[in-house]
Design an enzyme around this catalytic site. Structure first.
Site, PDB file in Angstrom:
ATOM      1  N   GLU A 248     -27.593 -26.841   0.275  1.00 54.66           N
ATOM      2  CA  GLU A 248     -27.922 -25.907   1.359  1.00 54.66           C
ATOM      3  C   GLU A 248     -28.970 -24.900   0.899  1.00 54.66           C
ATOM      4  OE1 GLU A 248     -24.211 -24.267   2.775  1.00 54.66           O
ATOM      5  OE2 GLU A 248     -23.634 -26.156   3.722  1.00 54.66           O
ATOM      6  N   HIS A 265     -24.497 -24.021   8.586  1.00 52.31           N
ATOM      7  CA  HIS A 265     -23.236 -23.550   7.986  1.00 52.31           C
ATOM      8  C   HIS A 265     -22.800 -22.226   8.613  1.00 52.31           C
ATOM      9  CE1 HIS A 265     -20.654 -23.782   4.081  1.00 52.31           C
ATOM     10  NE2 HIS A 265     -19.945 -23.357   5.110  1.00 52.31           N
TER      11      HIS A 265
END
Length: 293
Positions: A248, A265
Site C-alpha cells: 500500500e 484502505h
C-alpha cells in the site's frame, strides 16, 4: 485519530510526532521512546525494536497486529496493546455498501449517466439482497457484524470459521470450499496468518459460482489479487471489491471495469471509529502505567 490522541496525551507526556518533522524517521528517534504508538502502515520489525532499548510498551491504534514482530516483543517482555473490533461497524457498513453497489451494478449506471447515457433497459434484471446468499469467511468482530446487517436485508448468511464455536443465527459452512460453492457474495474477514495467506487463489475462485461477487476488506495478502482480476476478466466473477492490498499504495495497472471497486484502505476510516480508537488507546496506555508504577 492521531490529532485526538495527541491532544489528550500531550497533557501528561512528552509527545513527538515524527512524521511532522522531515529530519527524523521513527528509527532515528525510537531509541529514546518509552511508548511506541503505531498503525498497520508501520513495519514494527525485530530490527526496529532492537534500536529501542528504553521501550516499555507498543500500542497499535488498529485491530490487526500482523505488521508487528510479536515474538520479538514477547522475548523482551514488552506488552502490546491494540484495538480488536474498534472499527468493526465502519468496515461492516462499507462491505454492505459494496454489496449493494455490485449487486445493483450502480457503478455502471453512475458511469453511464456521466457519459450522457440514459439506460434503464436492464435494471429490472437486478435482484434485491434477499435473493442472495452471503458467504462470510472469518466470523470475528467484523464478520459477525456484517452478518447482522445482511440479515436485516433478508440475506441468507453462511459463514466459515473453524475457530469460532458459536455462530448464533448464522449458518455454518462445513468447509471453505462449501462456502464458496453456495455463496452469491463472498466477503473476507480473516486475520492474516500463515493459514490465511493467499487463502483465496485461482482454485478457490474457480470453485465460486459463476457471476459471484468477491469482497476483500481483511488483509491484502489473504487474496491472490491477480487471480481475482483474472476471474473478473473472464466473467467468472461478477464483481470484485478490494479495500486492502499486499503493498500500500499498490502499484498495479487496473482494468477499466465498472464491476471493480477499489478503495484506499478506508473501511475503518470513519470519524466515529477514529475518535473512539484514539480515546480507547489513550486509556489503555494510561491504565498500563497506572498498574506498572
Amino acid at each position: 485519530m492521531k490529532n485526538v490522541f495527541i491532544a489528550a496525551a500531550a497533557e501528561r507526556a512528552l509527545v513527538e510526532r515524527l512524521e511532522a518533522d522531515p529530519r527524523f524517521t521513527i528509527v532515528d528517534r525510537i531509541e529514546e521512546a518509552h511508548v511506541l504508538i503505531t498503525r498497520t502502515i508501520n513495519d514494527v520489525s525485530r530490527d526496529m525494536l532492537a534500536k529501542a532499548p528504553a521501550l516499555e510498551l507498543v500500542a497499535q491504534g488498529t485491530s490487526g497486529i500482523d505488521n508487528i514482530d510479536v515474538e520479538a516483543l514477547r522475548e523482551r517482555g514488552i506488552p502490546l496493546v491494540h484495538l480488536p473490533g474498534i472499527n468493526a461497524n465502519a468496515v461492516a457498513e462499507m462491505v454492505i455498501g459494496q454489496i449493494i453497489m455490485l449487486t445493483r451494478t450502480l457503478p455502471l449506471y453512475a458511469r453511464q449517466m456521466v457519459q450522457g447515457i440514459w439506460n434503464r433497459d436492464d435494471c429490472a434484471t437486478r435482484h434485491e439482497l434477499r435473493h442472495y446468499v452471503l458467504g462470510i469467511a472469518g466470523y470475528g468482530n467484523v464478520g459477525s457484524r456484517v452478518a447482522r446487517l445482511a440479515r436485516a436485508f433478508g440475506m441468507r448468511v453462511v459463514a466459515f470459521d473453524p475457530y469460532v464455536s458459536d455462530l448464533g443465527e448464522t449458518e455454518r459452512a462445513p468447509s471453505l470450499d462449501e462456502l464458496l460453492r453456495i455463496a452469491d457474495v463472498v466477503t473476507l474477514h480473516v486475520p492474516l496468518t500463515s493459514e490465511t495467506r493467499r487463502m483465496i487463489g485461482p482454485r478457490e475462485i474457480a470453485a465460486m459460482k459463476r457471476g459471484a461477487i468477491l469482497i476483500n476488506a481483511a488483509r491484502g495478502e489473504v487474496l491472490d489479487l491477480d487471480a481475482a482480476l483474472a476471474g473478473l476478466a473472464s466473467n467468472h466473477l461478477g464483481g470484485l471489491a478490494v479495500d486492502v492490498f499486499a503493498v500500500e499504495p499498490p502499484h498495479h495497472a487496473w482494468p477499466n471495469d465498472p464491476r471493480l471497486i477499489l478503495t484506499p484502505h478506508i473501511g475503518g476510516g470513519t470519524h466515529e471509529a477514529k475518535s473512539t480508537a484514539a480515546e480507547v488507546l489513550y486509556r489503555k496506555i494510561c491504565e498500563f502505567y497506572s498498574h506498572s508504577r
